[in-house]
Structure formats: structure tokens, C-alpha cells
Design an enzyme around this catalytic site. Structure first.
Site, PDB file in Angstrom:
ATOM      1  N   GLU B  59      -1.089  12.068   1.398  1.00 54.07           N
ATOM      2  CA  GLU B  59      -2.503  12.121   1.766  1.00 54.07           C
ATOM      3  C   GLU B  59      -2.844  13.413   2.491  1.00 54.07           C
ATOM      4  OE1 GLU B  59      -0.682   9.430   1.867  1.00 54.07           O
ATOM      5  OE2 GLU B  59      -1.825   7.923   0.781  1.00 54.07           O
ATOM      6  N   HIS B 128      -2.780  -2.373   4.785  1.00 57.71           N
ATOM      7  CA  HIS B 128      -3.740  -2.002   3.738  1.00 57.71           C
ATOM      8  C   HIS B 128      -5.121  -2.586   3.974  1.00 57.71           C
ATOM      9  CE1 HIS B 128       0.249  -1.882   1.916  1.00 57.71           C
ATOM     10  NE2 HIS B 128      -0.208  -1.106   0.955  1.00 57.71           N
TER      11      HIS B 128
END
Lengths: 479, 322
Positions: B59, B128
Site C-alpha cells: 500500500e 478488515h
């Protein structure tokens, strides 16, 4: 539990309008706290409570005109929350009721414990509840007065939650298995309670302010009696509907106009009674004020303008010290006998702009310094003229001074304010030829008079007072 | 036109890419796999690997590349799979995207758009499923959008691409299948204002994203019981639209903030605080909040369900308040 009644603030008072409660049910009150405001012919008076306790039940509603002696509220005097106790039988208040007021307990009579801040009872013990109702009253230790600075004493203090932060969980969280350490701190179910004097929402406050509604009159329907917008609106509507049925508190120009007339009537009644009932005797003496005036001048030269002393304060203090030596004049004529009072609370007649007069008492004059008395005198005069006196100031006077010298008259013979037994009068300090030790000089002379109740004392006592007063004024630095 | 939230975003991306060749999409599995939440399905075939770029699982790297591309005149749409993963790119977002305009003395804008999925409800457990958009709303230099409706899902991306500064779009993952009507000509929408989507007089439900839909359902139940709830969809968490928030506060005097995020230091705390600062005298009772349980998001379905506000908890809370 005891009854809190409409106090009689002087012989001339028969009733008063309750303007507002300054406390609400459940509040802890301490002797001397102002708990309500009433409107009398002498102005709006802050009335005090005479004992420590908890406001158990408020009976009288603002706006009502209530005769002296009407029960306004019940006070739970030993702080227990059980209302089971029968109210203590209090004999109906008779005319000379003001003397029944408990004497002021000066702070030094407090428990001998040094009032260190650390001695304040821990907050965990809600001050409103004395635990274990089974304990005999005698064994309940005195609760040291809680300093006003300690916040949140008005409300029972919540038990501190085990964590510093309020819990975040919603109640729906199922309990964790028992063997796990409880990592989620259960939330206290205590609802949010505002600690303001009126439990009202900000919006309710704003609306009440806009409409000129006194929140003390509005009954809250929210949780725990919280006043919401809708309660204020309902109240406003109900007031609109019965506008004329009862005087609303905020508008009192009419009452104010009446007040002058009523005060006149009240003074007339008290003074008529005095002259009809009390056999006055009158004495006067001329006092050489040279030394006093010299001392005052020297003293004032060293003082900033705001701190300068008036001759009146010397006369006040000297009178108190003279009364210490001649206590027979400091008291009340009650039940056909003289009740000498221990505290020397001198009523100081103050004439009001626009007519009438009030006689607020300055407490324990003999125990106060000249400076304290000067402050008291200024303060009480200002408040008297604003119509903002405290009830104890109107009830506690044990003798009166009328000092009309500043109006230019040489002497005044007063009319005794019942149930007191004497009134001291001071005229203007005037320069006069004065013979002393075979010499003639010019001296500032004060004519002091005494009007006293012949039922209570004889002329000898009065004479002793005036000569003691004279003597005291010859050594002003010792006052 | 009947369309899902997912399709609305896809159409928006497609249209933007057709209109402006500087627009490109990149992220983990956005190409061949069609996007973890299938948002970019079929776009690779249409636009090719140059413009629909699968990235390595880093990321920090690909968000950084997006920022660099934006500074060099491109219009990147960077997809981060979930907000939890965005923390790996938080340095790029916070220290570069949000600050470069300031640190360059106004010379370099960073017109990057970063989309990410947020929220729980899909049993994806504690790594998540969180709602951390409130964290990004803390950072000056960013715009934080939370589209709740199809109109916003489509329109906010268009407006975000036109914005000269970094914009973060948080798509609640349970909304992707949400289906409804969207007019054919739905286009750009403003990305500054909150919106009162349901008029009411008794209480204001202040919410955003998935919370909006739960509040709508709750308001219908409440309406049947005579409680008239107003719903404010915040839409934009940074900058907060104080004026519209205060407008609804003034109207109802009662506020319940509904948000899946944790209450401690969360966006609901910020909103509550602003209401207190600027709307205190319009409040008829303390501002109330429903937030996520202050635990890592549970995996078990029944626990996950009660870890965030639900329609019935909203209804119960409102009844408690009125």
C-alpha cells in the site's frame, strides 16, 4: 424533620409574597444559606435557613402571598432521607417570634479540628445521606461544614466508575464468559443528570429567558424532572390562559407602587403599638467628641478614600461596647419579662429614598473591628436601598440606633421598635462652647439620647449606658 | 435506471476514463480479478493494462506512486482494499498527500483520489472491518467523502477527480450490493455539504454511509409510532458542514449521532463537540451517540452484529430520548 415557616421579619410584618426558591427539594442546606427570596413591604428579602439539613419538601409556590408562620417547606434537619419521622411539633409562632431565631454560631464553635482541606469528608460519601439509620442521633458525628468551593455537593455524588472514562459499550454486549477477566467495564446505568440549579435543557433555558418565565415554576417532565422545551411551552400557555388569576412574578411594577403605601402602613402599625404599649423613658447627654474627631482625622489622613471612616462607625462600636457593660438594654420584652440577648446585633435605621425606612441589623458589633463595621455599614446601607436585605438582618436586631445627625438635627428621641427595649439616638455633632476644668473652649458636641422601655429597665440603667458610652468615646483608639 | 452502488462507482470510473485519458485506476487485484469487491470488473478489457493497473501488495508503494503521478499531471484513482490496510499507506497519505501543497508553498497540488472500503458486516474480522474514516477526517489537507446513496457513489467520484487536492472516498462494503434507481443523467455532486435527506421535527439522526440506511429504516419504524425523525446525511466528514448540522439541531433540539466508528476520539465526538460549541442553546437534551463497540471487530456473526449500531438499537435509543 422540621417546618420552615414564613419568617416574621420584624414586628410590622404580617405576610409576604414568595418570589422564588433558591433551592430545590433534595438540596442540602446549611444554616445561614439563602434559600428563598420573598417580597415584603421593606423590599425583596433573601431569607436564610436556620439549621443544617436537606430540603425535604417544598410546599409554598412562588407567587403566593403567605401570612407569617405559614409552613413553606419541610427541612430534614438530621439529613436522613426517610420522611417517616413526624414533623416536630413547633408551637405556632406568636408575635415576638423573632427572638426564637437561634443565635449565630460563629465559626470558631466548629469542631476543633483544624479545617485543613484534607479533612473534607471524602466525596464518595454523599453529603446528603448519613449512613446507618440505626445509629442513635447522639452518636452521629458532626459533619464538618462543607466549604462552598467544593463542587457538586448539591447533587449526590455518583460512585466513581472503576475506570476514569465513561464506558463506551452499548448495553447489548453479552456478558463475557466468567473465566475471562472482565475486560469490558460494565456501564453504570445512572442516567445523565445535570447539576445546575434548575434541571433544564439549554433550549428550555433560552425559551424561558425569552418568555420571561422563571424556571423554578416549571415542572419538568423529562427523566429525573429535567425541564425540556415542551415543559416551558406548556407552562407559558397555561400562564397565558390564566393571566389575570394570579400575579406573575416577573411583572411587579404594581407591587412596587404599592410598597410605599404598605411600608407606611407597616411603620404606622409598629410605631403605634410601640407608643401604646411601651412606657418610654428618655435620657440625654452631651458628649465631647474632640478626641474622637481628632482620632478620626488622624486615622483618615492615613487611609485611602475608600477606607475612610465615618463618625457613625465609632458611635456604633462604642454603643456595642457600652451595651456589653449594660446588657439590660440589649434584649426583648417578651411574655412580660426582659430577655437579655447575648449577641449584640445593632439595628441601624436607614431611611429610603422615596420614603420609609428599614432597620437592618449588624451582627455582633462588639466583636468586630472598626474596619469590619465600616464595611458592614456601607454594605448594608447599599443593600437596604436596593431592597436586597437578608432575613436575619431584619429579625436579629437586639437594639436600634437612629443616627439622624446627618440630617442636621441636634438630637433625636426615638420610638422603640418592639420587642426591643431601647433605641439610641445620635444628633448632629455641633461645635459649642464647652466648660471643663474651669476653662471655656469650643468643642464638637454630640447629643446622645436613649429611649428605653420602663417595663424592662429603670433610668439608672439608661444613665449608666449613656455615661459608659461617653467614657468610651473619650478613648477612641481603644474602640 | 436500476443500478447497484458497485455499478454506480464502476460507471463513474468508466465515464471518467473515457472522458479524460489522464485518469487511471490502480490497486490490488483491480485488473484481472476485477477488484476485491468487483468494482472494476471488466474495466481491464475495456481500457487495457496501462490504465487498469494491478499493483504489488504494498500500500505504501502504490499510494505513493499515485501521489507522485498526481503531482506530475495525472488523475489517478487509487483503490485500497480496506481502510485497515490503508494504515500501511498512512505515511504517504498523511505526510505527503496532505502536506505537499502546504510544504511546497502552494506550488504542487496533489489531485489524487483514493478509494477504500470501510466498515464491518461481512465477517471479515478485526483486520478488515473497521470504520477509520474518522481518523482521516482528523487531517488538514484531505477531503473525506462517505457516499451513502447511489447518486453520491456516482457523483462524488466525478467531483473528486475534478478537485485539485487529495480526496479520500470511503465506500462501506455492505453498500456495494445496495440497489436502487439512479437517473441516467446523474452527474457530479457537491463535495462540501451535508444533506438533510428526511425532514422531521422530533429528533435529528446525524449519520453517514451505511448508518444513513439504518437510520432510514429506523425512521420508518419510528414514524409508525408517531415519532418524526429528521435524517442528516453528513456525506463529507472533512470539512464538516457545520451550518447544516446546526440547522437541524436548531430545528429539533435533539440529536442522535449514529456511526460505526468508535466513539472515543471519533468523528461523533467531534460533531457532538461542535454542536455543543455552536448550538448549545438549541439543545433540548444532551447530544447522544451510537457508535461501534470499543472492541476489535468480532468475527462471529452474532457478535459482529451487535458490535455496531443496528436499526433496532437506533429505534430503542430514539424512544429513550423522546
Amino acid at each position: 424533620m422540621s417546618e420552615y415557616k414564613m419568617p416574621k421579619l420584624g414586628a410590622d410584618m404580617e405576610d409576604a409574597i414568595l418570589i422564588e426558591w433558591k433551592v430545590k427539594e433534595g438540596d442540602r442546606v446549611q444554616k445561614g444559606d439563602i434559600i428563598a427570596e420573598i417580597e415584603t413591604v421593606k423590599g425583596d428579602i433573601d431569607v436564610e435557613v436556620f439549621e443544617d439539613g436537606i430540603m425535604e419538601k417544598i410546599i409554598a409556590q412562588p407567587g403566593e402571598r403567605l401570612p407569617v408562620g405559614t409552613v413553606l417547606a419541610y427541612i430534614n434537619s438530621n439529613g436522613k432521607t426517610t420522611p417517616e419521622e413526624d414533623p416536630v411539633e413547633v408551637p405556632p409562632i406568636e408575635e415576638p417570634a423573632p427572638t426564637k431565631i437561634p443565635e449565630e454560631v460563629p465559626p470558631k464553635k466548629e469542631p476543633i479540628l483544624p479545617p485543613k482541606p484534607t479533612e473534607i469528608p471524602p466525596i464518595e460519601e454523599p453529603p446528603t445521606i448519613i449512613p446507618s439509620p440505626g445509629v442513635p442521633e447522639e452518636e452521629i458525628p458532626d459533619i464538618p461544614a462543607i466549604p462552598e468551593e467544593v463542587p457538586f455537593t448539591e447533587e449526590p455524588v455518583e460512585q466513581p466508575s472503576p475506570e476514569e472514562f465513561p464506558p463506551m459499550e452499548e448495553p447489548e454486549i453479552p456478558p463475557l464468559p466468567k473465566e475471562m477477566p472482565p475486560r469490558i467495564i460494565p456501564l453504570p446505568t445512572e442516567p445523565y443528570r445535570p447539576t445546575f440549579r434548575h434541571n433544564a435543557s439549554p433550549l428550555a433555558r433560552k425559551i424561558a429567558k425569552d418568555l420571561g418565565i422563571d424556571l423554578a415554576q416549571v415542572k419538568g417532565t423529562g427523566e429525573g424532572g429535567i425541564i425540556h422545551k415542551i415543559d416551558v411551552e406548556r407552562f407559558a400557555n397555561s400562564v397565558d390562559n390564566k393571566e389575570d388569576s394570579r400575579p406573575t412574578i416577573k411583572e411587579k411594577p404594581k407591587v412596587a407602587k404599592d410598597r410605599k403605601v404598605k411600608m407606611r402602613t407597616a411603620i404606622a402599625a409598629a410605631m403605634s403599638r410601640s407608643n401604646q404599649e411601651i412606657p418610654h423613658y428618655y435620657l440625654e447627654t452631651a458628649i465631647d467628641m474632640q478626641k474622637a474627631m481628632n482620632w478620626l482625622q488622624t486615622e483618615n489622613e492615613q487611609r485611602p478614600v475608600q477606607k475612610r471612616l465615618l463618625a457613625a462607625v465609632l458611635l456604633l462600636k462604642a454603643s456595642a461596647l457600652a451595651l456589653q457593660k449594660v446588657p439590660e438594654l440589649n434584649g426583648y420584652w417578651e411574655d412580660n419579662r426582659l430577655n437579655i440577648q447575648e449577641g449584640i446585633h445593632i439595628g441601624f435605621a436607614i431611611s429610603l429614598r422615596g420614603g420609609g425606612l428599614v432597620i437592618p441589623a449588624i451582627h455582633d458589633v462588639n466583636k468586630k473591628s472598626i474596619d469590619e463595621l465600616m464595611n458592614n455599614l456601607t454594605d448594608v446601607s447599599e443593600r437596604a436601598r436596593m431592597g436586597k436585605l437578608r432575613s436575619s438582618e431584619l429579625t436579629d436586631g437586639t437594639i436600634t440606633i437612629t443616627n439622624i445627625g446627618d440630617r442636621g438635627v441636634a438630637k433625636v428621641f426615638g420610638v422603640i421598635y418592639p420587642p426591643q427595649v431601647a433605641i439610641i439616638g445620635f444628633g448632629k455633632i455641633i461645635e459649642k462652647p464647652w466648660a471643663e476644668n474651669g476653662m471655656l473652649g469650643i468643642r464638637p458636641i454630640l447629643t446622645a439620647t436613649l429611649a428605653a422601655d420602663h417595663r424592662a429597665t429603670d433610668g439608672r440603667i439608661g444613665a449608666k449606658f449613656l455615661s459608659t458610652l461617653n467614657k468610651l468615646l473619650q478613648t477612641p483608639s481603644e474602640l | 435506471m436500476k443500478i447497484t452502488y458497485r455499478e454506480a462507482i464502476r460507471e463513474s470510473i468508466r465515464e471518467a476514463m473515457q472522458e479524460d485519458e489522464k485518469v487511471f485506476l490502480m490497486g490490488e487485484d483491480v485488473g484481472h480479478y476485477g477488484g476485491c469487491f468487483a468494482v472494476s470488473k471488466d474495466l481491464l478489457a475495456e481500457f487495457g493494462a496501462e490504465r487498469i493497473r494491478d499493483t504489488p501488495l504494498s500500500e505504501s508503494a502504490f499510494v505513493g506512486i499515485g501521489i507522485g503521478a498526481a503531482m506530475n499531471g495525472m488523475k489517478p484513482i487509487v483503490e485500497v482494499m480496506t481502510v485497515n490496510f490503508s494504515l500501511l499507506a498512512a505515511d504517504q497519505i498523511m505526510n505527503n498527500a496532505a502536506t505537499i501543497l502546504h510544504m511546497s508553498g502552494g506550488l504542487f497540488n496533489v489531485p489524487v483520489v483514493i478509494r477504500m472500503a470501510t466498515g464491518g458486516g461481512k465477517q471479515l474480522a478485526a483486520q478488515h472491518s473497521h470504520s477509520l474514516e474518522g481518523w482521516y477526517a482528523h487531517i488538514p489537507g484531505l477531503k473525506v467523502l462517505t457516499p451513502a446513496t447511489l447518486e453520491d457513489a456516482r457523483g462524488m467520484l466525478i467531483s473528486a477527480l475534478k478537485d485539485p487536492d487529495p480526496v479520500l472516498i470511503f465506500e462501506n462494503s455492505t453498500l456495494y450490493n445496495h440497489q436502487g434507481e439512479l437517473s441516467e443523467d446523474a452527474g457530479a455532486v457537491d463535495i462540501f455539504k451535508a444533506k438533510i435527506r428526511r425532514q422531521g421535527k422530533d429528533i435529528s439522526l446525524v449519520t453517514y454511509g451505511i448508518g444513513y440506511h439504518k437510520c432510514v429504516a429506523a425512521a420508518e419504524i419510528l414514524a409508525a409510532e408517531g415519532i418524526d425523525a429528521e435524517i442528516l446525511d453528513l456525506r463529507v466528514l472533512r470539512p464538516l458542514d457545520d451550518a447544516t448540522i446546526l440547522e437541524t439541531v436548531k430545528k429539533t433540539g435533539r440529536v442522535l449521532i449514529v456511526d460505526e466508528g468508535w466513539k472515543s476520539g471519533g468523528i461523533s465526538a467531534e460533531i457532538s463537540s461542535r454542536i455543543m460549541e455552536k448550538g448549545f442553546f438549541d439543545l433540548d437534551m444532551p447530544v447522544a451517540r451510537l457508535g461501534g463497540a470499543e472492541v476489535p471487530m468480532p468475527y462471529a456473526e452474532h457478535l459482529e452484529r451487535i458490535a455496531v449500531p443496528q436499526v433496532e438499537t437506533i429505534v430503542a435509543k430514539v424512544k429513550e430520548m423522546i
